[in-house]
Design a protein around this motif. Structure first.
Motif, PDB file in Angstrom:
ATOM      1  N   ASN A  44      33.694  46.913  37.637  1.00  0.00           N
ATOM      2  CA  ASN A  44      33.073  45.904  38.490  1.00  0.00           C
ATOM      3  C   ASN A  44      33.162  46.223  39.974  1.00  0.00           C
ATOM      4  O   ASN A  44      32.905  45.362  40.813  1.00  0.00           O
ATOM      5  N   PHE A  45      33.502  47.466  40.300  1.00  0.00           N
ATOM      6  CA  PHE A  45      33.593  47.890  41.690  1.00  0.00           C
ATOM      7  C   PHE A  45      32.279  47.579  42.408  1.00  0.00           C
ATOM      8  O   PHE A  45      31.201  47.823  41.886  1.00  0.00           O
ATOM      9  N   GLY A  46      32.391  47.016  43.589  1.00  0.00           N
ATOM     10  CA  GLY A  46      31.214  46.663  44.372  1.00  0.00           C
ATOM     11  C   GLY A  46      30.776  45.227  44.206  1.00  0.00           C
ATOM     12  O   GLY A  46      29.972  44.728  44.993  1.00  0.00           O
ATOM     13  N   GLN A  47      31.299  44.552  43.185  1.00  0.00           N
ATOM     14  CA  GLN A  47      30.987  43.131  42.994  1.00  0.00           C
ATOM     15  C   GLN A  47      31.777  42.292  43.997  1.00  0.00           C
ATOM     16  O   GLN A  47      32.943  42.575  44.278  1.00  0.00           O
ATOM     17  N   ALA A  48      31.170  41.253  44.520  1.00  0.00           N
ATOM     18  CA  ALA A  48      31.870  40.360  45.454  1.00  0.00           C
ATOM     19  C   ALA A  48      33.108  39.744  44.802  1.00  0.00           C
ATOM     20  O   ALA A  48      34.102  39.465  45.473  1.00  0.00           O
ATOM     21  N   ALA A  49      33.062  39.576  43.480  1.00  0.00           N
ATOM     22  CA  ALA A  49      34.171  38.936  42.752  1.00  0.00           C
ATOM     23  C   ALA A  49      35.456  39.753  42.773  1.00  0.00           C
ATOM     24  O   ALA A  49      36.523  39.225  42.468  1.00  0.00           O
ATOM     25  N   VAL A  50      35.396  41.038  43.137  1.00  0.00           N
ATOM     26  CA  VAL A  50      36.611  41.861  43.185  1.00  0.00           C
ATOM     27  C   VAL A  50      36.870  42.416  44.586  1.00  0.00           C
ATOM     28  O   VAL A  50      37.714  43.287  44.759  1.00  0.00           O
ATOM     29  N   ALA A  51      36.164  41.902  45.570  1.00  0.00           N
ATOM     30  CA  ALA A  51      36.330  42.385  46.944  1.00  0.00           C
ATOM     31  C   ALA A  51      37.596  41.809  47.579  1.00  0.00           C
ATOM     32  O   ALA A  51      38.063  40.730  47.216  1.00  0.00           O
ATOM     33  N   ASP A  52      38.146  42.569  48.501  1.00  0.00           N
ATOM     34  CA  ASP A  52      39.294  42.146  49.306  1.00  0.00           C
ATOM     35  C   ASP A  52      40.473  41.768  48.410  1.00  0.00           C
ATOM     36  O   ASP A  52      40.792  42.482  47.492  1.00  0.00           O
ATOM     37  N   VAL A  53      41.119  40.629  48.667  1.00  0.00           N
ATOM     38  CA  VAL A  53      42.306  40.251  47.892  1.00  0.00           C
ATOM     39  C   VAL A  53      41.972  39.726  46.506  1.00  0.00           C
ATOM     40  O   VAL A  53      42.867  39.498  45.699  1.00  0.00           O
ATOM     41  N   ARG A  54      40.701  39.556  46.212  1.00  0.00           N
ATOM     42  CA  ARG A  54      40.319  39.122  44.862  1.00  0.00           C
ATOM     43  C   ARG A  54      40.522  40.233  43.833  1.00  0.00           C
ATOM     44  O   ARG A  54      40.277  40.035  42.655  1.00  0.00           O
ATOM     45  N   ILE A  55      41.002  41.383  44.268  1.00  0.00           N
ATOM     46  CA  ILE A  55      41.326  42.465  43.339  1.00  0.00           C
ATOM     47  C   ILE A  55      42.381  42.009  42.327  1.00  0.00           C
ATOM     48  O   ILE A  55      42.481  42.529  41.234  1.00  0.00           O
ATOM     49  N   HIS A  56      43.145  40.990  42.670  1.00  0.00           N
ATOM     50  CA  HIS A  56      44.179  40.475  41.772  1.00  0.00           C
ATOM     51  C   HIS A  56      43.626  39.526  40.716  1.00  0.00           C
ATOM     52  O   HIS A  56      44.340  39.135  39.808  1.00  0.00           O
ATOM     53  N   GLU A  57      42.388  39.128  40.840  1.00  0.00           N
ATOM     54  CA  GLU A  57      41.783  38.145  39.940  1.00  0.00           C
ATOM     55  C   GLU A  57      40.775  38.827  39.020  1.00  0.00           C
ATOM     56  O   GLU A  57      40.312  39.925  39.304  1.00  0.00           O
ATOM     57  N   GLU A  58      40.443  38.154  37.932  1.00  0.00           N
ATOM     58  CA  GLU A  58      39.364  38.606  37.062  1.00  0.00           C
ATOM     59  C   GLU A  58      38.412  37.439  36.828  1.00  0.00           C
ATOM     60  O   GLU A  58      38.824  36.378  36.374  1.00  0.00           O
ATOM     61  N   ASP A  59      37.168  37.662  37.157  1.00  0.00           N
ATOM     62  CA  ASP A  59      36.120  36.684  36.903  1.00  0.00           C
ATOM     63  C   ASP A  59      35.707  36.827  35.442  1.00  0.00           C
ATOM     64  O   ASP A  59      35.236  37.894  35.034  1.00  0.00           O
ATOM     65  N   PRO A  60      35.867  35.774  34.626  1.00  0.00           N
ATOM     66  CA  PRO A  60      35.576  35.899  33.198  1.00  0.00           C
ATOM     67  C   PRO A  60      34.109  36.193  32.882  1.00  0.00           C
ATOM     68  O   PRO A  60      33.794  36.599  31.768  1.00  0.00           O
ATOM     69  N   SER A  61      33.227  36.030  33.850  1.00  0.00           N
ATOM     70  CA  SER A  61      31.816  36.329  33.595  1.00  0.00           C
ATOM     71  C   SER A  61      31.505  37.820  33.744  1.00  0.00           C
ATOM     72  O   SER A  61      30.410  38.251  33.399  1.00  0.00           O
ATOM     73  N   LEU A  62      32.474  38.603  34.211  1.00  0.00           N
ATOM     74  CA  LEU A  62      32.254  40.034  34.405  1.00  0.00           C
ATOM     75  C   LEU A  62      32.801  40.837  33.227  1.00  0.00           C
ATOM     76  O   LEU A  62      33.739  40.401  32.548  1.00  0.00           O
ATOM     77  N   PRO A  63      32.247  42.018  32.967  1.00  0.00           N
ATOM     78  CA  PRO A  63      32.695  42.837  31.838  1.00  0.00           C
ATOM     79  C   PRO A  63      34.163  43.249  31.961  1.00  0.00           C
ATOM     80  O   PRO A  63      34.636  43.576  33.035  1.00  0.00           O
ATOM     81  N   GLY A  64      34.855  43.201  30.839  1.00  0.00           N
ATOM     82  CA  GLY A  64      36.234  43.677  30.776  1.00  0.00           C
ATOM     83  C   GLY A  64      37.294  42.691  31.219  1.00  0.00           C
ATOM     84  O   GLY A  64      38.462  43.067  31.341  1.00  0.00           O
ATOM     85  N   ALA A  65      36.947  41.435  31.440  1.00  0.00           N
ATOM     86  CA  ALA A  65      37.930  40.439  31.884  1.00  0.00           C
ATOM     87  C   ALA A  65      38.839  40.022  30.730  1.00  0.00           C
ATOM     88  O   ALA A  65      38.374  39.764  29.623  1.00  0.00           O
ATOM     89  N   PHE A  66      40.143  39.994  31.008  1.00  0.00           N
ATOM     90  CA  PHE A  66      41.133  39.582  30.011  1.00  0.00           C
ATOM     91  C   PHE A  66      41.946  38.367  30.445  1.00  0.00           C
ATOM     92  O   PHE A  66      42.616  37.759  29.633  1.00  0.00           O
ATOM     93  N   GLY A  67      41.936  38.038  31.730  1.00  0.00           N
ATOM     94  CA  GLY A  67      42.700  36.894  32.217  1.00  0.00           C
ATOM     95  C   GLY A  67      42.498  36.728  33.707  1.00  0.00           C
ATOM     96  O   GLY A  67      42.322  37.709  34.432  1.00  0.00           O
ATOM     97  N   ALA A  68      42.543  35.499  34.167  1.00  0.00           N
ATOM     98  CA  ALA A  68      42.253  35.201  35.566  1.00  0.00           C
ATOM     99  C   ALA A  68      43.283  35.793  36.529  1.00  0.00           C
ATOM    100  O   ALA A  68      42.952  36.148  37.649  1.00  0.00           O
ATOM    101  N   ASP A  69      44.536  35.904  36.089  1.00  0.00           N
ATOM    102  CA  ASP A  69      45.588  36.418  36.972  1.00  0.00           C
ATOM    103  C   ASP A  69      46.513  37.337  36.184  1.00  0.00           C
ATOM    104  O   ASP A  69      46.343  37.522  34.976  1.00  0.00           O
ATOM    105  N   SER A  70      47.506  37.905  36.861  1.00  0.00           N
ATOM    106  CA  SER A  70      48.366  38.900  36.205  1.00  0.00           C
ATOM    107  C   SER A  70      49.161  38.308  35.041  1.00  0.00           C
ATOM    108  O   SER A  70      49.365  38.986  34.032  1.00  0.00           O
TER     109      SER A  70
END
Length: 121
Positions: A44-70
């Motif tokens: 999901n590199f390049g998606q706004a959902a993983v930009a900046d500090v949101r690298i720690h989060e996972e948006d469940p609508s994106l491929p490969g998401a397993f959980g919102a936080d660590s």
């Protein structure tokens, strides 16, 4: 454990030893969650959902998401603990990744937390 993960763990434990905190040990569920999260970020590199500090989060609508936080990701892979912490680095060498964490004020706290025992890679 892979050579790179061992190098990172050994480097983190050298800092923990200096700080007087117990050594980290690898946790298979947290290692699996970390690897899955790395792939999530890569897919999901390049998606706004993983930009900046949101690298720690996972948006469940994106491929490969397993959980919102660590914690949710680690629990998905069988972790039974009630807390987690994570640090990310884009450094290629394991020792450089740990050095970057230690050089960043907020990131140096997680690898030195005396309550942490399981480690992620």
């Amino acid at each position: 454990m892979s050579s790179a993960r061992k190098q990172a763990l050994d480097r983190a434990n050298s800092f923990r030893s200096t700080a007087g905190t117990p050594a980290l040990v690898e946790s298979a569920p947290q290692a699996a969650a970390a690897l899955a999260h790395s792939y999530f970020w890569l897919f999901n590199f390049g998606q706004a959902a993983v930009a900046d500090v949101r690298i720690h989060e996972e948006d469940p609508s994106l491929p490969g998401a397993f959980g919102a936080d660590s914690l949710a990701r680690a629990q998905y892979f069988g972790y039974t603990g009630s807390r987690t912490a994570e640090d990310h680095s884009h450094a290629y060498q394991p020792h450089a990744a740990v050095d970057h964490w230690v050089d960043a004020v907020l990131h140096r706290l997680a690898p030195r937390d005396p309550q942490d025992a399981p480690a992620r890679s």
